[in-house]
Each structure stands twice: as C-alpha cells, then as structure tokens.
Design a protein around this motif. Structure first.
Motif, PDB file in Angstrom:
ATOM      1  N   ILE A   1       0.916  -1.168   0.272  1.00  0.00           N
ATOM      2  CA  ILE A   1      -0.142  -0.526   0.380  1.00  0.00           C
ATOM      3  C   ILE A   1       1.149   0.932   0.367  1.00  0.00           C
ATOM      4  N   TRP A   2       1.543   1.505   0.861  1.00  0.00           N
ATOM      5  CA  TRP A   2       2.221   2.768   1.173  1.00  0.00           C
ATOM      6  C   TRP A   2       4.098   2.496   0.649  1.00  0.00           C
ATOM      7  N   PRO A   3       4.460   3.980  -0.158  1.00  0.00           N
ATOM      8  CA  PRO A   3       5.667   3.704  -0.558  1.00  0.00           C
ATOM      9  C   PRO A   3       6.683   2.874   0.357  1.00  0.00           C
ATOM     10  N   ASP A   4       7.335   3.328   1.752  1.00  0.00           N
ATOM     11  CA  ASP A   4       7.745   2.492   2.283  1.00  0.00           C
ATOM     12  C   ASP A   4       8.065   1.122   2.537  1.00  0.00           C
ATOM     13  N   GLU A   5       7.173   0.807   1.913  1.00  0.00           N
ATOM     14  CA  GLU A   5       6.740  -0.035   1.794  1.00  0.00           C
ATOM     15  C   GLU A   5       7.575  -1.156   0.663  1.00  0.00           C
ATOM     16  N   TYR A   6       8.027  -1.213  -0.430  1.00  0.00           N
ATOM     17  CA  TYR A   6       8.632  -1.918  -1.627  1.00  0.00           C
ATOM     18  C   TYR A   6      10.315  -1.721  -1.054  1.00  0.00           C
ATOM     19  N   SER A   7      10.634  -1.147  -0.325  1.00  0.00           N
ATOM     20  CA  SER A   7      11.688  -1.143   0.096  1.00  0.00           C
ATOM     21  C   SER A   7      12.512  -1.747   0.550  1.00  0.00           C
ATOM     22  N   ALA A   8      11.682  -2.620   1.816  1.00  0.00           N
ATOM     23  CA  ALA A   8      11.716  -3.755   2.481  1.00  0.00           C
ATOM     24  C   ALA A   8      11.047  -4.558   1.661  1.00  0.00           C
ATOM     25  N   LEU A   9      10.978  -4.930   0.194  1.00  0.00           N
ATOM     26  CA  LEU A   9      10.972  -5.693   0.083  1.00  0.00           C
ATOM     27  C   LEU A   9      11.555  -6.743  -1.179  1.00  0.00           C
ATOM     28  N   ARG A  10      11.685  -7.889  -1.697  1.00  0.00           N
ATOM     29  CA  ARG A  10      12.778  -8.460  -2.688  1.00  0.00           C
ATOM     30  C   ARG A  10      11.921  -8.654  -4.101  1.00  0.00           C
ATOM     31  N   ALA A  11      10.753  -7.751  -4.667  1.00  0.00           N
ATOM     32  CA  ALA A  11      10.417  -8.141  -6.055  1.00  0.00           C
ATOM     33  C   ALA A  11      11.011  -7.568  -6.726  1.00  0.00           C
ATOM     34  N   ASP A  12      10.241  -8.934  -7.715  1.00  0.00           N
ATOM     35  CA  ASP A  12      11.010  -8.901  -9.153  1.00  0.00           C
ATOM     36  C   ASP A  12      10.977  -7.126 -10.225  1.00  0.00           C
ATOM     37  N   VAL A  13       9.083  -6.923  -9.891  1.00  0.00           N
ATOM     38  CA  VAL A  13       8.709  -6.048 -10.262  1.00  0.00           C
ATOM     39  C   VAL A  13       8.130  -5.062  -9.521  1.00  0.00           C
ATOM     40  N   GLU A  14       7.780  -3.656  -9.651  1.00  0.00           N
ATOM     41  CA  GLU A  14       6.649  -3.126  -8.272  1.00  0.00           C
ATOM     42  C   GLU A  14       6.046  -2.512  -9.523  1.00  0.00           C
ATOM     43  N   ILE A  15       4.725  -2.090  -8.520  1.00  0.00           N
ATOM     44  CA  ILE A  15       3.875  -1.297  -9.132  1.00  0.00           C
ATOM     45  C   ILE A  15       3.186  -0.785  -8.610  1.00  0.00           C
ATOM     46  N   ARG A  16       4.347   0.599  -7.887  1.00  0.00           N
ATOM     47  CA  ARG A  16       3.648   1.077  -7.271  1.00  0.00           C
ATOM     48  C   ARG A  16       2.405   2.636  -7.602  1.00  0.00           C
ATOM     49  N   PHE A  17       2.306   2.925  -5.517  1.00  0.00           N
ATOM     50  CA  PHE A  17       1.536   4.050  -6.377  1.00  0.00           C
ATOM     51  C   PHE A  17       2.557   5.382  -5.620  1.00  0.00           C
ATOM     52  N   GLY A  18       1.813   6.411  -5.940  1.00  0.00           N
ATOM     53  CA  GLY A  18       1.526   7.559  -4.820  1.00  0.00           C
ATOM     54  C   GLY A  18       2.198   8.940  -5.788  1.00  0.00           C
ATOM     55  N   SER A  19       2.965   9.616  -5.651  1.00  0.00           N
ATOM     56  CA  SER A  19       3.039  10.302  -6.701  1.00  0.00           C
ATOM     57  C   SER A  19       5.079  10.862  -6.757  1.00  0.00           C
ATOM     58  N   GLU A  20       5.437  11.204  -7.972  1.00  0.00           N
ATOM     59  CA  GLU A  20       6.158  10.887  -8.646  1.00  0.00           C
ATOM     60  C   GLU A  20       7.246  11.154  -7.532  1.00  0.00           C
ATOM     61  N   LYS A  21       7.479  11.898  -6.680  1.00  0.00           N
ATOM     62  CA  LYS A  21       8.895  12.162  -6.100  1.00  0.00           C
ATOM     63  C   LYS A  21       8.698  11.506  -5.017  1.00  0.00           C
ATOM     64  N   GLN A  22       8.081  10.397  -4.830  1.00  0.00           N
ATOM     65  CA  GLN A  22       7.369   9.267  -3.424  1.00  0.00           C
ATOM     66  C   GLN A  22       8.135   8.433  -3.990  1.00  0.00           C
ATOM     67  N   VAL A  23       7.714   8.125  -5.357  1.00  0.00           N
ATOM     68  CA  VAL A  23       7.746   6.984  -5.904  1.00  0.00           C
ATOM     69  C   VAL A  23       7.832   6.368  -7.283  1.00  0.00           C
ATOM     70  N   GLY A  24       8.759   7.932  -8.006  1.00  0.00           N
ATOM     71  CA  GLY A  24       8.719   8.010  -8.942  1.00  0.00           C
ATOM     72  C   GLY A  24      10.135   6.988  -9.730  1.00  0.00           C
ATOM     73  N   ARG A  25      11.124   7.608  -8.857  1.00  0.00           N
ATOM     74  CA  ARG A  25      11.884   7.703  -9.135  1.00  0.00           C
ATOM     75  C   ARG A  25      13.103   5.940  -9.504  1.00  0.00           C
ATOM     76  N   ASP A  26      13.875   5.983 -10.883  1.00  0.00           N
ATOM     77  CA  ASP A  26      13.957   4.858 -12.003  1.00  0.00           C
ATOM     78  C   ASP A  26      12.895   4.252 -12.332  1.00  0.00           C
ATOM     79  N   ALA A  27      11.367   4.670 -12.028  1.00  0.00           N
ATOM     80  CA  ALA A  27      10.323   3.920 -12.619  1.00  0.00           C
ATOM     81  C   ALA A  27      10.069   4.413 -13.427  1.00  0.00           C
ATOM     82  N   LEU A  28       8.819   3.859 -14.415  1.00  0.00           N
ATOM     83  CA  LEU A  28       8.001   4.588 -15.573  1.00  0.00           C
ATOM     84  C   LEU A  28       6.352   4.588 -15.074  1.00  0.00           C
ATOM     85  N   PRO A  29       6.521   6.355 -15.572  1.00  0.00           N
ATOM     86  CA  PRO A  29       4.870   6.197 -15.191  1.00  0.00           C
ATOM     87  C   PRO A  29       3.913   5.417 -15.977  1.00  0.00           C
ATOM     88  N   LEU A  30       3.282   5.099 -15.724  1.00  0.00           N
ATOM     89  CA  LEU A  30       1.632   3.758 -16.133  1.00  0.00           C
ATOM     90  C   LEU A  30       0.354   5.121 -16.346  1.00  0.00           C
TER      91      LEU A  30
END
Length: 287
Positions: free
Chosen positions: A131-160
């Motif tokens: 759910i929250w952006p900080d949860e991704y940093s604790a995971l080791r997923a191969d693919v991440e589909i993040r939700f949030g602002s570009e500043k929060q979760v857009g680093r090295d990611a493709l906006p959908l």
C-alpha cells in the motif's frame, strides 16, 4: 586434539575410485586429472593412517579398511547431494515476484492473468500486496507497481498512463448524478472536491469512504453509488461492462502508478513486456 577433517574432494576421489576401481575412470567422472585423484587418495590415506587400496598394474582393489570406509562415505555424499540438489538442478524453477496494491492485482492484472500463463506456462507468479511507498524498500520483488506521487515512488520507474480520475457506476444503477451516493477513496491528494474543481461539475457530500480505488470500484460495480477512481484501475471493468462512466469529464491525478523492474531476469522481462501491452498508452521504451 583430534585431526582436522580431510577435504571433501579427497572423499569424493576415494568414493569414485572405489566404485570404479580405477583412478583414471574416477578422474573422468569427477572432472579431475588421474594424477590429482591418485594424489588426493594418498593424502586421505596419510591423514587417516590406513591404506585404502591395493594398487595393481591394471586397476585397484579395496583393502579391508577401504571396504569399511566406503559405505560411510557413500552415505555422507548422498546426504550432501540430497541437501544441495534443490539448488543445483539444471533447470531451476522459473518465477517472478510482483509487488503491487490490491487494486492493481484485482482490477488490472487478475482479469487477464490467464493470458500471461498461456504465453509463459513454465513461469509462476508470486504477488505481494503493498500500500505505502516505504513498503517497497523492505521487499525484494522482481517487479514493482508502485502508487504515489512521482517524487515518492517515481525514481527509476515508468509512469503508467492514463493517469486521470473518472466517475463510474454500475450500468443498472439509475438516477441522476446529483441524487446518487458518492464513493470516495481516502489517503490520496485527490477527491470529489478536486474533481469538481477541475471539471466544473457540482458534487454533494460523499456517502461512502474507502481506503483504495479498488474498493471504491468494487462498491460502484455492485450498485452502491458513483465512485471516483483512477482510470487505469477502471479500464478492465469498463471493457467488461461491470461499470460505466457517468460523465465524460475527467481530471488529472496528483498521484499515479509507476512500474519499476528490479531484477534483470528473463521472467521479469517477460512479465513487464506483457503488462505494458495491457496499457498501450504507456511508452515501453522507458523501462
């Protein structure tokens, strides 16, 4: 003080030579030279203080000490082989771990997931809900589909895309927009008030508040009112006729969805390629 345990390679050379009764055949089997096998066996005999083989011009035969040691070495090597075999198989299991919100998994991926399995029947997919952006940093997923602002979760990611807010309801729900209950997802910067400001539509106080676009869409699809949802999440439901737009008006979303590939594996590449085909408005060359 007991002597140190001899190296495992010495036992492997002994076991192979004892089974084949030939240091040359043992060397071919385990990928060493004949002289290396012979030297390791002599080193093992020296360390244990016993003679393990009778040497003959055309081969080997076990001594009593060799026959006594062989079953124990075979059992130990079989135990090690059994323990290591899941990690040493020639064809490792193919899998990809995908971290995404329940909204994305339920409404974007799940309706068309059989298509991925048809194309990649040998690849399993593990979904991890976030759910929250900080949860991704604790995971080791191969693919991440993040939700949030570009500043929060857009680093090295493709906006959908598309990333707009639309109003939807169940096709069987009758009534004027002004009279229908409104469903609002909380926890984002956008709401019915910002949609009203952007589109010029007059709205009334929402009747239901939920914690995700997916749940808002679920309530709308079962006739509970009009939901304000991200258009990306609603696309499959619109195509399937589960919901319909109550107005052609849309508003830009402050937060959105971003795709990040964290592993350079064929399975991750395959999943990303397939997923981007689901949302053709997104430019795949940026992944």
């Amino acid at each position: 003080m007991p002597k140190a345990l001899p190296p495992l390679t010495w036992f492997r050379s002994f076991e192979a030579a004892a089974r084949r009764l030939s240091s040359t055949a043992a060397a071919d089997e385990i990928g060493l030279t004949q002289s290396a096998v012979s030297q390791q066996i002599r080193s093992l005999e020296s360390r244990l203080g016993v003679v393990l083989f009778h040497r003959h011009p055309r081969g080997l035969s076990l001594t009593d000490e060799g026959r006594k040691l062989l079953p124990q070495v075979e059992a130990a090597l079989e135990t090690l082989q059994s323990a290591a075999s899941p990690y040493l198989t020639e064809e490792r299991a193919r899998h990809v771990t995908v971290a995404a919100s329940i909204s994305v998994i339920e409404w974007i991926i799940s309706p068309v997931l059989p298509r991925f399995q048809e194309r990649h029947p040998d690849t399993s997919v593990r979904f991890v809900s976030t759910i929250w952006p900080d949860e991704y940093s604790a995971l080791r997923a191969d693919v991440e589909i993040r939700f949030g602002s570009e500043k929060q979760v857009g680093r090295d990611a493709l906006p959908l895309q598309p990333n707009t807010l639309i109003a939807v309801k169940a096709p069987g729900l009758s009534g004027e927009f002004k009279d229908l209950p409104l469903i609002e997802a909380v926890g984002t910067s956008d709401n019915w008030a910002s949609w009203s400001e952007a589109t010029g539509h007059t709205i009334h106080t929402p009747a239901y508040f939920v914690d995700s676009y997916g749940l808002a869409l679920q309530l709308a699809s079962t006739g509970n009112g009009v939901a304000l949802v991200n258009s990306l999440v609603a696309q499959n439901a619109l195509n399937a006729g589960q919901v319909e737009r109550i107005s052609h008006a849309s508003a830009p979303a402050t937060e959105g969805y971003f795709l990040a590939k964290q592993s350079a594996t064929p399975e991750a590449d395959a999943f990303v390629s397939w997923f981007l085909q689901l949302i053709p408005d997104t430019a795949p060359e940026r992944v």
